[in-house]
Each structure stands twice: as structure tokens, then as C-alpha cells.
Design an enzyme around this catalytic site. Sequence first.
Site, PDB file in Angstrom:
ATOM      1  N   SER A 135       0.873  -1.166   0.000  1.00  0.00           N
ATOM      2  CA  SER A 135       0.000   0.000   0.000  1.00  0.00           C
ATOM      3  C   SER A 135       0.913   1.220   0.000  1.00  0.00           C
ATOM      4  O   SER A 135       1.714   1.383   0.921  1.00  0.00           O
ATOM      5  CB  SER A 135      -0.859  -0.038   1.259  1.00  0.00           C
ATOM      6  OG  SER A 135      -1.593   1.165   1.388  1.00  0.00           O
ATOM      7  N   LYS A 161      -0.975  -1.113  -4.502  1.00  0.00           N
ATOM      8  CA  LYS A 161      -2.175  -0.315  -4.199  1.00  0.00           C
ATOM      9  C   LYS A 161      -1.725   1.097  -3.918  1.00  0.00           C
ATOM     10  O   LYS A 161      -0.765   1.308  -3.175  1.00  0.00           O
ATOM     11  CB  LYS A 161      -2.888  -0.942  -2.995  1.00  0.00           C
ATOM     12  CG  LYS A 161      -3.656   0.006  -2.084  1.00  0.00           C
ATOM     13  CD  LYS A 161      -4.407  -0.766  -1.005  1.00  0.00           C
ATOM     14  CE  LYS A 161      -4.547   0.037   0.276  1.00  0.00           C
ATOM     15  NZ  LYS A 161      -5.188  -0.745   1.361  1.00  0.00           N
ATOM     16  N   LYS A 163      -2.942   4.983  -2.664  1.00  0.00           N
ATOM     17  CA  LYS A 163      -3.977   5.768  -2.013  1.00  0.00           C
ATOM     18  C   LYS A 163      -4.425   6.844  -2.986  1.00  0.00           C
ATOM     19  O   LYS A 163      -3.615   7.370  -3.771  1.00  0.00           O
ATOM     20  CB  LYS A 163      -3.421   6.413  -0.737  1.00  0.00           C
ATOM     21  CG  LYS A 163      -3.078   5.401   0.329  1.00  0.00           C
ATOM     22  CD  LYS A 163      -4.341   4.805   0.948  1.00  0.00           C
ATOM     23  CE  LYS A 163      -4.017   3.843   2.071  1.00  0.00           C
ATOM     24  NZ  LYS A 163      -5.236   3.279   2.686  1.00  0.00           N
ATOM     25  N   ASP A 188      -7.138   2.913  -3.139  1.00  0.00           N
ATOM     26  CA  ASP A 188      -7.861   2.973  -1.866  1.00  0.00           C
ATOM     27  C   ASP A 188      -8.178   4.429  -1.560  1.00  0.00           C
ATOM     28  O   ASP A 188      -7.274   5.248  -1.382  1.00  0.00           O
ATOM     29  CB  ASP A 188      -6.986   2.371  -0.751  1.00  0.00           C
ATOM     30  CG  ASP A 188      -7.719   2.270   0.587  1.00  0.00           C
ATOM     31  OD1 ASP A 188      -8.876   2.737   0.681  1.00  0.00           O
ATOM     32  OD2 ASP A 188      -7.116   1.727   1.544  1.00  0.00           O
ATOM     33  N   GLU A 213     -11.014   0.606  -3.297  1.00  0.00           N
ATOM     34  CA  GLU A 213     -11.332   0.293  -1.906  1.00  0.00           C
ATOM     35  C   GLU A 213     -12.051   1.472  -1.245  1.00  0.00           C
ATOM     36  O   GLU A 213     -11.598   2.612  -1.321  1.00  0.00           O
ATOM     37  CB  GLU A 213      -9.992   0.006  -1.197  1.00  0.00           C
ATOM     38  CG  GLU A 213     -10.088  -0.732   0.101  1.00  0.00           C
ATOM     39  CD  GLU A 213      -8.684  -1.004   0.671  1.00  0.00           C
ATOM     40  OE1 GLU A 213      -7.718  -1.161  -0.123  1.00  0.00           O
ATOM     41  OE2 GLU A 213      -8.551  -1.038   1.894  1.00  0.00           O
ATOM     42  N   ASP A 238     -13.618  -1.881   3.105  1.00  0.00           N
ATOM     43  CA  ASP A 238     -12.676  -1.980   4.219  1.00  0.00           C
ATOM     44  C   ASP A 238     -13.401  -1.433   5.454  1.00  0.00           C
ATOM     45  O   ASP A 238     -14.026  -2.197   6.215  1.00  0.00           O
ATOM     46  CB  ASP A 238     -11.401  -1.176   3.862  1.00  0.00           C
ATOM     47  CG  ASP A 238     -10.403  -1.011   5.005  1.00  0.00           C
ATOM     48  OD1 ASP A 238     -10.716  -1.386   6.146  1.00  0.00           O
ATOM     49  OD2 ASP A 238      -9.292  -0.481   4.774  1.00  0.00           O
ATOM     50  N   LYS A 262      -9.395  -6.797   8.146  1.00  0.00           N
ATOM     51  CA  LYS A 262      -8.387  -6.361   9.123  1.00  0.00           C
ATOM     52  C   LYS A 262      -8.844  -6.919  10.448  1.00  0.00           C
ATOM     53  O   LYS A 262      -9.960  -6.639  10.893  1.00  0.00           O
ATOM     54  CB  LYS A 262      -8.318  -4.838   9.201  1.00  0.00           C
ATOM     55  CG  LYS A 262      -7.698  -4.197   7.975  1.00  0.00           C
ATOM     56  CD  LYS A 262      -7.662  -2.699   8.085  1.00  0.00           C
ATOM     57  CE  LYS A 262      -7.047  -2.109   6.820  1.00  0.00           C
ATOM     58  NZ  LYS A 262      -7.322  -0.672   6.707  1.00  0.00           N
ATOM     59  N   GLY A 290      -3.693  -3.991   6.174  1.00  0.00           N
ATOM     60  CA  GLY A 290      -2.661  -3.649   7.155  1.00  0.00           C
ATOM     61  C   GLY A 290      -2.976  -2.329   7.821  1.00  0.00           C
ATOM     62  O   GLY A 290      -3.765  -1.536   7.303  1.00  0.00           O
TER      63      GLY A 290
END
Length: 376
Positions: A135, A161, A163, A188, A213, A238, A262, A290
Amino acid sequence: MRIEAITLREIRMPLVHFFETSFGRTTERRILLVTLHTDGPEGWGECVAGEDPFYSEESIDTASYAIERYLTPALLGKSLEKASEAPALFARVRGHRMAKGALENALWDAEAQARQVPLWQLLGGAQSEIACGVSIGIQNSVEQLLEKIETEVTAGYRRIKVKCKPGWDVEVFEKIRQRWPGILLSCDANSAYTLSQAEHLKQFDRFNLLMIEQPLWHDDFYFHAQLQKQLKTSICLDEAIHNHRDAKAAIELGACKIINIKVGRVGGFSEAVAVHNTAQERGIPVWCGGMLESGIGRSHNIALSTLPNFTLPGDVSASKRYWKEDVIEPAVEVSGQGFIKVPNTPGRGFKINTELIEKLTTRKQILRSGAKTAAD
Ligand code: OSB
Ligand code: MG
């Protein structure tokens, strides 16, 4: 297992590189660790709550409060046969899932050691290695982001991934895809958009993303279902999934095609396994998210990722991406092909570096039945 005492401590660990999401930038972690002292082995757990209540309602401070005032008293002096008995003991307390998860996971950690089996086996795992993704946060410039991607692709990670947020999305994906047309890529948003931006979000379909996400509100399924109808790209939830009933509702509504699990967000291993099973029964793949964990939470994430429906690369990556020195030995390492080999030794499979933990500790309390003693 009789629970004799619980040590609650805070450690501080500076990140090797800042981590920025749509809700803010983190440069140093304040991490809450719990140590469960039983009449047998010692179990360790990590609370994944952030420094601030920006990802979820919980923060390290609300978790300390819940653990000290309610959750520890529910455990102290009790004899449990299995860690899976913990959720019933905590049920009176609403929410505070990350706080509950820290303690329940420490119990699983102790139970696996007591039974002399690897934690992953106790959880019902079936994979001997797990596929890793990374990420990558929002950077100061697109050039800096491309450099980071280059590093991780070269290291062998199997999914990248990034952000995203309004102003850091389509143009960024464009540059990434120009350079790496074929990599497994996802994004995400951490709830950075609203449904009124659906037309904008539809442009994401051009980039062949594995998923987007949590694009909309952190607590929403309904509008995600409306958005999913308009998107080709799979939505992954998520923030919004807190338990297996949420997973069932979100799947039946069509709010997501993938779920990020998670363990802290859902309140511990028991519920994480339940979410996994709910998704599996409905043909929905999951992956392990994570929370910038230290090696303790990371080793627990590795164990969870061995369950059979964890079929997409997770956000569980090498210790050195986060820390100069991790609190476990050996540090978590990822092969050049992007896999972590799951340890076969009893328990979590990684030793605790107690000396380093003591050095990083900024606050410590030992909680025993009846009385609370401040230490150090
Ligand atoms: O949404 O997955 C997220 C970190 C903090 C809060 C939320 C998220 C994240 C990450 C980090 O993406 C993943 C990692 O630990 O590498
Ligand atoms: Mg996320």
C-alpha cells in the site's frame, strides 16, 4: 489458560517513510501492545487503533480506556480453554473492536504456544506462503510516487495499491499505467468521495484496476451498492465491514465484490474467521489489510492470511518498509517473487525482542485482579 495479569504498554516507532491517506499523514506510530500473563505461556497482542480517530472511531487512547476499564477486568482471574471464548466475555461492551481484538489475539497467541501448534494452524489456515502486495501512500509529487512503485515492483511485490483522493487519482493512474501497463494495480480512497462524484469515479474503469477500496462513506453499504452498479471496477469494502453480518449484508446488497479483512477492525481473530467464511460461502474473495503494524500485529496478519479464501495479495509486507528495526526476530521478509514463507514453529512464529520493546516503551501498566499497579 488462567489469566493472571495483563501488561498494557505504549511504544513509539518512527516510520521509515511517512504514510499519507485521504485522511492525513503519519510519520511516527504510537502503538498499544498487550501482554497476557497466563499460568502457561505469555501471549502478545497489538492494538491497531491509530493515533487519531480518523480511520475509525477508535484511537489508541480510547482503546487504552476500554482495555483498562472494561476488557481487562472481564478477563483477569478467568480460566479459558480457548481464545475463542473471549468475544462472549467482551460482548457487554459495545464497539471498541480494536481494543477487544488486541486482547483476543494475545489469547490466541498464548493458546497456540500452549498447544504447541503454529498460530496459523490453530486458525484453520491452509497456505504455506502468502502473496504480498504493498500500500503506497500519497506522496509529495507524482514523480516520488513513481519512484516508490518502481522500488516495490523491483522488489517483487505482487500487487501495488495506491492511495487516492480527489485531485490525486485519474492523472496519477494515467502516469502509472503509461509506465506499467500490466501490473496488478488497485486504489484505496478511504472514503474520500460521495455518490455525486459517480461520473468522475467511472473514469477509473479505464485503468483496469483490480479494485477500488472504500470509495464512499466509511459506514455505508447502500450507496456503495448504487455506485457498484455504475462501475466496471470491483468495489472492495474496508472501513464499513465490522463483522460477518456486515459482510453478508454488503454482499447481498451488491455493495462490494471483494472484502478487505483487518483483524482489529472486526474485533479479533474469531470474527475475522467468521467474515472470511461468510465471504467464502458467497464466492467473494478476501485479502488481509494492514494498519502499519509492528512485527507483532504483522505476525498475526501473516497467520490469518493463510486461510483458504485469502486469494488476493494482502497489504502484509516486509518489516523494513516501515521500521529501521522491528520488535520481532527475525523481521518479516518477502521473497523476490513477493511471498512470505509462513513459519512452522509453535505460536506466532517470531520471537519478541523484549529489550527493544522496553527501549521504545513510553508508558506501561501492569493490571492484576483487584488492583492496578503502575510500573516504570
Ligand atoms: O485503508 O488500508 C487502509 C493504513 C492505515 C489506515 C488505513 C489503511 C492503511 C493502509 C496501510 O493502507 C497498509 C499497510 O499496513 O501497509
Ligand atoms: Mg483501506
